[in-house]
Design an enzyme around this catalytic site. Structure first.
Site, PDB file in Angstrom:
ATOM      1  N   GLY A  87       9.297 -12.810  22.511  1.00 13.67           N
ATOM      2  CA  GLY A  87       9.763 -13.524  23.697  1.00 13.67           C
ATOM      3  C   GLY A  87      10.857 -12.739  24.393  1.00 13.67           C
ATOM      4  N   CYS A 110       3.600  -8.304  28.324  1.00  9.95           N
ATOM      5  CA  CYS A 110       4.878  -7.644  28.033  1.00  9.95           C
ATOM      6  C   CYS A 110       4.835  -6.142  28.257  1.00  9.95           C
ATOM      7  CB  CYS A 110       5.302  -7.938  26.598  1.00  9.95           C
ATOM      8  SG  CYS A 110       4.049  -7.467  25.404  1.00  9.95           S
ATOM      9  N   GLU A 140      10.282  -8.852  19.080  1.00  7.38           N
ATOM     10  CA  GLU A 140       9.302  -8.266  20.006  1.00  7.38           C
ATOM     11  C   GLU A 140       9.660  -8.756  21.397  1.00  7.38           C
ATOM     12  OE1 GLU A 140       7.101  -6.063  19.168  1.00  7.38           O
ATOM     13  OE2 GLU A 140       7.214  -6.222  16.991  1.00  7.38           O
TER      14      GLU A 140
HETATM   15  P1  NAD Z   1       8.892 -18.464  25.503  1.00  8.44           P
HETATM   16  O1  NAD Z   1       9.628 -19.251  26.528  1.00  8.44           O
HETATM   17  O2  NAD Z   1       7.533 -18.892  25.105  1.00  8.44           O
HETATM   18  O3  NAD Z   1       9.826 -18.337  24.224  1.00  8.44           O
HETATM   19  C1  NAD Z   1       9.449 -17.672  23.060  1.00  8.44           C
HETATM   20  C2  NAD Z   1       9.742 -18.568  21.868  1.00  8.44           C
HETATM   21  O4  NAD Z   1      11.115 -18.920  21.831  1.00  8.44           O
HETATM   22  C3  NAD Z   1       8.961 -19.857  21.885  1.00  8.44           C
HETATM   23  O5  NAD Z   1       8.413 -20.110  20.603  1.00  8.44           O
HETATM   24  C4  NAD Z   1      10.001 -20.893  22.261  1.00  8.44           C
HETATM   25  O6  NAD Z   1       9.739 -22.173  21.727  1.00  8.44           O
HETATM   26  C5  NAD Z   1      11.263 -20.335  21.661  1.00  8.44           C
HETATM   27  N1  NAD Z   1      12.483 -20.764  22.334  1.00  8.44           N
HETATM   28  C6  NAD Z   1      12.660 -20.923  23.672  1.00  8.44           C
HETATM   29  N2  NAD Z   1      13.932 -21.305  23.929  1.00  8.44           N
HETATM   30  C7  NAD Z   1      14.555 -21.393  22.736  1.00  8.44           C
HETATM   31  C8  NAD Z   1      15.910 -21.726  22.326  1.00  8.44           C
HETATM   32  N3  NAD Z   1      16.843 -22.044  23.217  1.00  8.44           N
HETATM   33  N4  NAD Z   1      16.197 -21.704  21.009  1.00  8.44           N
HETATM   34  C9  NAD Z   1      15.262 -21.363  20.110  1.00  8.44           C
HETATM   35  N5  NAD Z   1      13.991 -21.039  20.435  1.00  8.44           N
HETATM   36  C10 NAD Z   1      13.643 -21.054  21.720  1.00  8.44           C
HETATM   37  O7  NAD Z   1       8.707 -16.980  25.962  1.00  8.44           O
HETATM   38  P2  NAD Z   1       9.544 -16.138  26.986  1.00  8.44           P
HETATM   39  O8  NAD Z   1      10.889 -15.856  26.459  1.00  8.44           O
HETATM   40  O9  NAD Z   1       9.379 -16.636  28.388  1.00  8.44           O
HETATM   41  O10 NAD Z   1       8.609 -14.818  26.854  1.00  8.44           O
HETATM   42  C11 NAD Z   1       8.520 -13.875  27.836  1.00  8.44           C
HETATM   43  C12 NAD Z   1       9.163 -12.607  27.329  1.00  8.44           C
HETATM   44  O11 NAD Z   1       8.521 -12.214  26.121  1.00  8.44           O
HETATM   45  C13 NAD Z   1       8.997 -11.443  28.271  1.00  8.44           C
HETATM   46  O12 NAD Z   1      10.211 -10.734  28.314  1.00  8.44           O
HETATM   47  C14 NAD Z   1       7.944 -10.605  27.600  1.00  8.44           C
HETATM   48  O13 NAD Z   1       8.029  -9.234  27.927  1.00  8.44           O
HETATM   49  C15 NAD Z   1       8.201 -10.859  26.167  1.00  8.44           C
HETATM   50  N6  NAD Z   1       7.011 -10.624  25.369  1.00  8.44           N
HETATM   51  C16 NAD Z   1       7.045  -9.654  24.446  1.00  8.44           C
HETATM   52  C17 NAD Z   1       5.918  -9.384  23.705  1.00  8.44           C
HETATM   53  C18 NAD Z   1       5.928  -8.317  22.659  1.00  8.44           C
HETATM   54  O14 NAD Z   1       4.984  -8.293  21.872  1.00  8.44           O
HETATM   55  N7  NAD Z   1       6.920  -7.459  22.604  1.00  8.44           N
HETATM   56  C19 NAD Z   1       4.752 -10.125  23.900  1.00  8.44           C
HETATM   57  C20 NAD Z   1       4.765 -11.130  24.851  1.00  8.44           C
HETATM   58  C21 NAD Z   1       5.903 -11.385  25.574  1.00  8.44           C
END
Ligand code: NAD
Length: 460
Positions: free
Chosen positions: A192, A248, A214
């Site tokens: 995320g 990502c 990641e």
């Molecule tokens: P998201 O909002 O789905 O969050 C990811 C996870 O964090 C979820 O399981 C969510 O429930 C949890 N979460 C959210 N807020 C939280 C909090 N305050 N406390 C605890 N847990 C919490 O995803 P996102 O952050 O919008 O993802 C997008 C980002 O992820 C982009 O930057 C993207 O590049 C990156 N990404 C990376 C990869 C990789 O493999 N490196 C893959 C996909 C996405």
């Protein structure tokens, strides 16, 4: 203990008991879980496609390309190599340790937590789960609540196919995850954004739990002077439009010389027409933006620089046309944050050196792309650009190679998985030495003296 924490505590006790029972250590159990995961996918391809279409408007082909194929390939690879990966790995014992043998014995970590993001909501929970189970761990899976329908499907399917004593799914948003993160895990793999990555790492620090993060970042694409513009344009457009740019490792922006820029944009226009026709906003081969928050965030970027291609939006359907921006300034918002949508700024640089400098002055990206026909540029790019993953003359495709470890560096993340890197990530590589009792070489024991010193220098 608060009431909210009680179910998590009970769940963790159950998983720990399962791990301690030794069930997950047998290779038969591990390969059985991999087979079960394959069945989970095969028997539910249609339901998975429907949930992804509902959450993200993902076209069926992108479900196959971006989610299922990758998972099938990782399962196949892990299944094929599981025995070898888990065997003791013999290492050389130096003279001072003779007579003796040394080896590395991978062992499972225990109970691990896998937190997925919403953009590839099947792949991002299952592809870490493959090595976690292959390595013999119990796991808690936390799908992203933002891709709600797919999260529900995962919560329904996982306990039906995988061993429910060893794998649990926890659903929910911030409140539930906050409570979950108070538990002691043996490893956390989080996918995320960086802001939540910090929260995860802070919570993990309480228990000294190691983390794999990641994350994302702005993945650059450089067009070298002798690049084949037609091929580069087609591949960039595909990589940017897949999942409507919510990938990502999507190329985030392009660096090109002023002399090549217009020809590149023209080639991109032709590629867009070829792939999505003229009504691109409504193409059935093109996904939607996940929700209003992200739609509004992306819409703002359209005010940066000048729209060269695309630019239309449909607020109700949460769709944004594939858009190429020019005349963007490096300080503009679209260049300050990861775009994570179907908008591609094309910036000009004087030459290859300036492109390298532009990238090196920014945070280390998750992926970096170079289009070139020149071996020297290729070598310089590889040597001088620090990035999680690097691909020459294409985008994203390195994901299809299970033996390439995947993960970021610096601000784009820490730790890698896929293939054997994933197996090792979810294992402790225990080092072991076995000495023979005879003959006893006494040079290391006191009393010390000049002769022992000389021998130590010679053999130590
Ligand atoms: P998201 O909002 O789905 O969050 C990811 C996870 O964090 C979820 O399981 C969510 O429930 C949890 N979460 C959210 N807020 C939280 C909090 N305050 N406390 C605890 N847990 C919490 O995803 P996102 O952050 O919008 O993802 C997008 C980002 O992820 C982009 O930057 C993207 O590049 C990156 N990404 C990376 C990869 C990789 O493999 N490196 C893959 C996909 C996405």
């Amino acid at each position: 203990m608060s009431d909210e924490a009680a179910p998590y505590k009970a769940m963790m006790e159950g998983l720990r008991a399962c791990f301690e029972s030794g069930l997950t250590r047998s290779l038969a159990w591990r390969s059985g879980q991999l087979d079960a995961m394959k069945r989970l996918l095969e028997e539910n391809e249609e339901a998975i496609g429907q949930s992804l279409a509902s959450d993200l408007g993902k076209p069926a082909q992108e479900v196959l390309l971006g989610e299922l194929s990758l998972l099938y390939s990782e399962i196949r690879h892990a299944r094929r190599h599981l025995k070898r990966w888990s065997r003791p790995r013999r290492v050389r014992t130096p003279m001072v340790g003779q007579p003796g043998r040394s080896w590395v014995q991978p062992e499972p970590l225990g109970v691990v937590l896998i937190m997925g993001a919403w953009n590839y909501p099947v792949q991002l929970v299952l592809s870490p789960l493959i090595p976690a189970l292959a390595a013999g761990n119990c796991a808690v899976v936390k799908p992203s609540e933002i891709a709600a329908r797919t999260a529900d499907l995962m919560a329904d399917l996982i306990p039906r196919y995988l061993d429910p004593h060893a794998v649990e799914v926890v659903q929910g948003g911030v409140a539930e995850t906050t409570e979950l993160l108070k538990q002691r895990f043996d490893h956390i793999l989080y996918t995320g954004g960086a802001a939540v990555g910090r929260i995860v790492m802070r919570a993990a620090a309480e228990h000294l739990t190691p983390v794999t993060l990641e994350l994302g970042g702005k993945s650059p694409a450089v067009i070298d002077r002798d690049a084949d513009l037609k091929s580069a344009a087609r591949r960039l457009i595909w990589g940017k439009c897949l999942n409507a740019g919510q990938t990502c490792i999507a190329p985030d922006y392009v660096l090109v010389t002023p002399e090549q820029r217009d020809a590149l944009i023209q080639a991109m226009a032709a590629s867009l027409e070829e792939m999505y026709g003229s009504d691109r906003l409504n193409s059935i081969d093109y996904a939607k933006i996940i929700n209003q928050r992200h739609f509004q965030r992306l819409k703002e970027y359209l005010n940066n620089g000048k729209v060269a291609l695309g630019g239309q939006v449909d607020e109700q359907a949460e769709r944004i046309e594939p858009t190429v921006l020019v005349d963007v300034q490096p300080e503009d918002p679209v260049m300050s944050e990861e775009i994570f949508g179907p908008i591609l700024p094309v910036l000009t640089v004087d030459d290859f050196d300036q492109a390298l400098e532009f990238i090196r002055r920014r945070d280390k990206p998750l992926a970096a792309y170079l289009f070139t026909g020149n071996r020297q540029s290729e070598r310089r790019f590889v040597d001088q650009i620090s990035t999680g993953n690097l691909c020459i003359n294409d985008v994203l495709m390195f994901m299809s190679v299970p033996e390439l470890p995947f993960g970021g560096v610096g601000m784009s993340g820490m730790g890698q998985y896929h293939g054997r890197a994933g197996f090792d990530r979810f294992s402790h590589l225990k080092s072991i030495m076995k000495r023979s009792r005879f003959p006893e070489i006494t040079i290391r024991f006191p009393p010390y003296g000049p002769l022992k010193m000389r021998l130590l220098k010679l053999f130590g």
